[in-house]
Design a protein around this motif. Structure first.
Motif, PDB file in Angstrom:
ATOM      1  N   CYS A 113       0.877  -1.173   0.000  1.00  0.00           N
ATOM      2  CA  CYS A 113       0.000   0.000   0.000  1.00  0.00           C
ATOM      3  C   CYS A 113       0.913   1.220   0.000  1.00  0.00           C
ATOM      4  CB  CYS A 113      -0.902   0.000   1.222  1.00  0.00           C
ATOM      5  SG  CYS A 113      -1.979  -1.444   1.345  1.00  0.00           S
ATOM      6  N   VAL A 114       0.950   1.948  -1.109  1.00  0.00           N
ATOM      7  CA  VAL A 114       2.025   2.914  -1.321  1.00  0.00           C
ATOM      8  C   VAL A 114       1.528   4.351  -1.314  1.00  0.00           C
ATOM      9  CG1 VAL A 114       3.318   1.211  -2.648  1.00  0.00           C
ATOM     10  CG2 VAL A 114       1.858   2.849  -3.846  1.00  0.00           C
ATOM     11  N   ALA A 115       2.467   5.244  -1.051  1.00  0.00           N
ATOM     12  CA  ALA A 115       2.221   6.681  -1.072  1.00  0.00           C
ATOM     13  C   ALA A 115       2.512   7.248  -2.453  1.00  0.00           C
ATOM     14  CB  ALA A 115       3.103   7.367  -0.032  1.00  0.00           C
ATOM     15  N   ASP A 116       1.893   8.394  -2.733  1.00  0.00           N
ATOM     16  CA  ASP A 116       2.359   9.336  -3.756  1.00  0.00           C
ATOM     17  C   ASP A 116       2.206   8.896  -5.213  1.00  0.00           C
ATOM     18  OD1 ASP A 116       3.581  11.883  -4.374  1.00  0.00           O
ATOM     19  OD2 ASP A 116       5.383  10.778  -4.937  1.00  0.00           O
ATOM     20  N   GLU A 117       1.350   7.956  -5.525  1.00  0.00           N
ATOM     21  CA  GLU A 117       1.201   7.613  -6.944  1.00  0.00           C
ATOM     22  C   GLU A 117       0.626   8.758  -7.747  1.00  0.00           C
ATOM     23  OE1 GLU A 117      -0.611   6.170 -10.644  1.00  0.00           O
ATOM     24  OE2 GLU A 117      -1.598   7.146  -8.945  1.00  0.00           O
ATOM     25  N   GLU A 118      -0.221   9.581  -7.106  1.00  0.00           N
ATOM     26  CA  GLU A 118      -0.881  10.657  -7.843  1.00  0.00           C
ATOM     27  C   GLU A 118       0.070  11.788  -8.225  1.00  0.00           C
ATOM     28  OE1 GLU A 118      -3.639  10.461  -9.111  1.00  0.00           O
ATOM     29  OE2 GLU A 118      -5.043   9.301  -7.906  1.00  0.00           O
ATOM     30  N   HIS A 119       1.311  11.739  -7.737  1.00  0.00           N
ATOM     31  CA  HIS A 119       2.266  12.790  -8.104  1.00  0.00           C
ATOM     32  C   HIS A 119       3.536  12.202  -8.695  1.00  0.00           C
ATOM     33  CE1 HIS A 119       5.399  15.914  -7.335  1.00  0.00           C
ATOM     34  NE2 HIS A 119       4.443  16.677  -7.861  1.00  0.00           N
ATOM     35  N   GLY A 120       4.420  11.635  -7.860  1.00  0.00           N
ATOM     36  CA  GLY A 120       5.721  11.197  -8.352  1.00  0.00           C
ATOM     37  C   GLY A 120       6.012   9.726  -8.184  1.00  0.00           C
ATOM     38  N   SER A 121       5.088   8.956  -7.595  1.00  0.00           N
ATOM     39  CA  SER A 121       5.270   7.512  -7.370  1.00  0.00           C
ATOM     40  C   SER A 121       6.503   7.191  -6.541  1.00  0.00           C
ATOM     41  CB  SER A 121       5.307   6.761  -8.703  1.00  0.00           C
ATOM     42  OG  SER A 121       4.039   6.755  -9.297  1.00  0.00           O
ATOM     43  N   HIS A 122       6.813   8.072  -5.579  1.00  0.00           N
ATOM     44  CA  HIS A 122       7.955   7.801  -4.705  1.00  0.00           C
ATOM     45  C   HIS A 122       7.711   6.567  -3.840  1.00  0.00           C
ATOM     46  CE1 HIS A 122      10.023  11.474  -5.821  1.00  0.00           C
ATOM     47  NE2 HIS A 122       8.902  12.145  -5.656  1.00  0.00           N
ATOM     48  N   GLY A 123       6.448   6.287  -3.512  1.00  0.00           N
ATOM     49  CA  GLY A 123       6.155   5.147  -2.656  1.00  0.00           C
ATOM     50  C   GLY A 123       6.531   3.829  -3.287  1.00  0.00           C
TER      51      GLY A 123
END
Length: 397
Positions: free
Chosen positions: A153-163
């Protein structure tokens, strides 16, 4: 099934008291604000929702790892360890959403109407998160499989996909399924993108001294015309069988200071959408050819090309074991072979594929991603959960 107007308990309630039914889990996820702060300054981020998912999965026997290279932007990886000798499978999805502003109604109130659950993130993509968590829990409820089941379950896909990038620094799998919404259709390809800044250089001078000035904005006009022509050539050139041709457009333009001064600079930000077979390197050569031609043919045309963020396109192998396994279980559940599709937007599949993990995208039906109203079809949520449960049990056995 939830009542027509559910009373959702607070996100801090103990997750092991919850029914693992995916609709109820989705309602809890919708009720948690997880707006991406890179998109909306001051957005809540993923901390609260990641904590909730961690507790929910830990209560069901998963080994949970928290990743937070960027403070306040956590991702989690939950693993049901296998007994050995089986294939590992990663199920991935993003926790962040776009803005709550301008949503029609309360975006954090998971309302049900006509078999659809409404709320920000219901479709993009908390429905997929709920389905993959519930499916992973169901598939391992009677004991471990031979292979590891991994829930990311990852962070930040809506911007830079850092997760997802951070997850892939420490974890891998034999295959992956990204549960972005796909209307219960197999997504086996999607476009990539590359952003560039083109700085056109002029010379500042008083508006009354044209012999001293070079108008950077006027010179930029030559490039905009050439960029439009490039777009026409792309549209008429070779096309991907599912995605069509790549595209290009000018997104932002800045230049000039005041009416009586020749502008010394004009900056154009552009986006090039790419298809499999194209890359940031091929796009940069393409743009350089266009700009070099202008420099050779337009008097006083000078430029600087600066690359920005780029993400690669994605193409799955239709014969990969995970594609065949999920296709078989989808066909059994749907009563017909699933439609094969491609997406014009980018997803984390490209990062997984680049890391050597065969993957595909398969998710719920619904509508309203990034829109003023958003919903997931609850029948599709249940069906997706069933398909994923059987796929996990089969692939990891």
């Amino acid at each position: 099934m939830l009542p027509e107007t559910p009373s959702t308990p607070p996100a801090t309630a103990a997750p092991d008291t919850l029914d693992p039914e995916p609709g109820r889990l989705l309602a809890r996820l919708i009720s948690i604000d997880s707006v991406n702060p890179d998109l909306v300054p001051g957005g809540a981020g993923e901390t609260v929702i990641a904590d909730f998912c961690s507790q929910w999965l830990a209560a069901r026997g998963f080994e949970v790892h928290s990743l937070e290279k960027r403070p306040g932007r956590p991702s989690l990886v939950a693993i049901a360890r296998g007994t050995g000798g089986g294939r590992s499978l990663m199920l991935g999805g993003h926790l962040d959403t776009v803005s709550l502003a301008d949503y029609d109604g309360d975006p954090l109130d998971p309302r049900i109407h006509d078999g659809k659950m409404h709320g920000r993130g219901a479709f993009d993509m908390k429905g997929g998160i709920a389905a993959m968590m519930a499916a992973a829990a169901r598939a391992t409820a009677q004991g471990p499989l031979r292979g590891d089941v991994i829930v990311a379950c990852v962070a930040d896909e809506e911007h830079g996909s850092h997760g997802t990038a951070e997850v892939l620094e420490s974890f891998t799998a034999d295959a992956a399924i990204v549960t972005e919404p796909s209307h219960l259709q197999l997504t086996l390809a999607h476009k990539g993108f590359a952003w560039y800044d083109v700085e056109i250089e002029g010379r500042a001078a008083h508006g009354s001294r044209p012999e001293l000035g070079i108008d950077a904005i006027a010179k930029a006009g030559h490039f905009l015309v050439a960029l439009e022509e490039l777009g026409r050539r792309l549209a008429q050139g070779p096309a991907h069988p599912l995605l069509g041709a790549g595209t290009v457009h000018a997104s932002v333009i800045h230049g000039g200071q005041e009416p009586s001064t020749y502008p010394a600079h004009c900056r154009i930000t552009l986006e090039r959408r790419t298809v499999p077979g194209e890359s940031a390197d091929t796009v940069e050569r393409e743009l350089t050819d266009v700009l070099d031609h202008l420099a050779a043919t337009v008097p006083d045309f000078r430029y600087r090309l600066t690359p920005g963020l780029h993400r690669e396109p994605f193409q799955a192998d239709p014969d990969a074991p995970i594609v065949r396994t999920l296709t078989r279980h989808a066909e059994q559940a749907l009563g017909h072979p699933p439609v094969v599709r491609a997406e014009p937007f980018w997803t984390d599949c490209a990062l997984l594929d680049r890391a050597g993990i065969p993957c595909l995208l398969f998710g719920v039906d619904g509508a309203g991603a990034h829109a003023a109203t958003e919903y997931v079809d609850l029948a599709s949520l249940d069906r997706l959960t069933d398909i994923l449960t059987h796929t996990i049990a089969d692939f990891c056995s």
